[in-house]
Design an enzyme around this catalytic site. Structure first.
Site, PDB file in Angstrom:
ATOM      1  CG  ASP A 102      -2.366   1.265   1.210  1.00 16.74           C
ATOM      2  OD1 ASP A 102      -2.318   1.600   0.490  1.00 16.74           O
ATOM      3  OD2 ASP A 102      -2.352   1.277   2.239  1.00 16.74           O
ATOM      4  CB  THR A 103       2.323   3.961   3.122  1.00 19.63           C
ATOM      5  OG1 THR A 103       2.772   2.540   3.547  1.00 19.63           O
ATOM      6  CG2 THR A 103       1.076   4.390   3.264  1.00 19.63           C
ATOM      7  CB  THR A 106       4.407  -3.446   5.927  1.00 18.08           C
ATOM      8  OG1 THR A 106       3.537  -2.868   6.425  1.00 18.08           O
ATOM      9  CG2 THR A 106       4.420  -4.869   6.801  1.00 18.08           C
ATOM     10  CE  LYS A 130      -4.970  -0.622  -1.376  1.00 17.69           C
ATOM     11  NZ  LYS A 130      -5.319   0.027  -0.003  1.00 17.69           N
ATOM     12  NE  ARG A 164      -6.881 -12.061   8.746  1.00 22.07           N
ATOM     13  CZ  ARG A 164      -5.775 -11.144   8.649  1.00 22.07           C
ATOM     14  NH1 ARG A 164      -5.662 -10.763   6.939  1.00 22.07           N
ATOM     15  NH2 ARG A 164      -5.949 -10.261   9.561  1.00 22.07           N
TER      16      ARG A 164
HETATM   17  P1  IMP Z   1       1.755  -0.733   3.885  1.00 23.78           P
HETATM   18  O1  IMP Z   1       2.783  -0.738   4.942  1.00 23.78           O
HETATM   19  O2  IMP Z   1       1.174   0.351   4.088  1.00 23.78           O
HETATM   20  O3  IMP Z   1       2.192  -0.947   2.660  1.00 23.78           O
HETATM   21  O4  IMP Z   1       0.915  -1.422   4.004  1.00 23.78           O
HETATM   22  C1  IMP Z   1       1.131  -2.995   3.711  1.00 23.78           C
HETATM   23  C2  IMP Z   1      -0.582  -3.493   5.102  1.00 23.78           C
HETATM   24  O5  IMP Z   1      -1.578  -2.379   4.814  1.00 23.78           O
HETATM   25  C3  IMP Z   1      -0.882  -4.725   4.212  1.00 23.78           C
HETATM   26  O6  IMP Z   1      -0.001  -6.004   4.752  1.00 23.78           O
HETATM   27  C4  IMP Z   1      -2.208  -5.543   4.869  1.00 23.78           C
HETATM   28  O7  IMP Z   1      -2.161  -5.982   5.972  1.00 23.78           O
HETATM   29  C5  IMP Z   1      -2.892  -3.785   5.084  1.00 23.78           C
HETATM   30  N1  IMP Z   1      -3.344  -3.237   3.460  1.00 23.78           N
HETATM   31  C6  IMP Z   1      -2.747  -2.477   3.153  1.00 23.78           C
HETATM   32  N2  IMP Z   1      -4.046  -2.698   2.392  1.00 23.78           N
HETATM   33  C7  IMP Z   1      -4.619  -3.179   2.525  1.00 23.78           C
HETATM   34  C8  IMP Z   1      -5.860  -3.854   1.879  1.00 23.78           C
HETATM   35  O8  IMP Z   1      -6.718  -3.031   0.194  1.00 23.78           O
HETATM   36  N3  IMP Z   1      -6.441  -4.686   2.675  1.00 23.78           N
HETATM   37  C9  IMP Z   1      -6.158  -4.988   3.280  1.00 23.78           C
HETATM   38  N4  IMP Z   1      -4.709  -5.089   4.035  1.00 23.78           N
HETATM   39  C10 IMP Z   1      -4.762  -3.971   3.150  1.00 23.78           C
END
Ligand code: IMP
Length: 177
Positions: A102-103, A106, A130, A164
């Protein structure tokens, strides 16, 4: 829970997971063992399907980091390690398996963490991405699908622990979040 129409059907997911497994089998054909590190909890279904399509020798590890919910009460920018892998990754060929980027925070955090363990090689695999939400750039070596900025559930992905085990991926409309 409401009935949600599929964004990606079981067949579409299956075909794509087969393609990703095929690429991994080719890329690691000469490696004695591959270590798949699944990021809990969202990757567990994707990882189990992917791993069962691998013909290269491999072992499976899991790692867990804080979710959005538990991050909010602390530093909203930080990612926290909740559970580490069980065995050393030194000298190993590692593929980090995520459900969704997403961002990018993680994956960027986990790459820094695992690179410090001195693996022989490390690559990233994510079922979904995304790109519209990117805050930290991370390379995704094996990517399933690019999606727009919406909340998706199913095939391991949840909303507040719900949906899930939906066998396909669906968008969760804003009114249900
Ligand atoms: P990031 O650190 O923002 O890239 O977030 C990653 C984590 O956010 C993923 O491993 C998911 O656990 C959660 N996440 C982000 N977007 C979604 C979504 O659309 N559906 C479900 N989980 C999401």
């Amino acid at each position: 829970m409401i009935a949600l129409p599929p964004l990606m059907s079981e067949d579409v997911i299956r075909t794509r997971v087969e393609q990703l497994a095929g690429r991994i089998n080719t890329d690691y054909a000469n490696v004695s063992e591959l270590v798949l590190v699944g990021v809990l909890t969202g990757s567990f279904i994707f990882l189990s399907d992917l791993a069962r399509l691998l013909t290269v020798p491999h072992r499976v590890e899991f790692i867990a980091v804080s979710s959005y919910g538990s991050r909010e009460s602390e530093d909203p920018e930080s990612v926290r390690l909740l559970m580490d892998v069980r065995r050393s990754l030194e000298g190993e060929h590692v593929v980090l398996v995520e459900d969704i980027v997403d961002t990018g925070k993680t994956l960027a955090y986990l790459m820094r963490l695992l690179e410090a363990r001195r693996p022989d090689s490390i690559k990233t695999c994510s079922l979904l991405h995304k790109p519209g939400r990117t805050e930290q750039e991370v390379d995704i070596d094996y990517l399933g699908f690019t999606i727009s900025d919406s909340w998706v559930v199913g095939y391991g992905l949840d909303y507040a622990e719900k949906y899930r085990t939906l066998p396909y991926i669906a968008e969760l409309p804003v009114e249900y979040r």
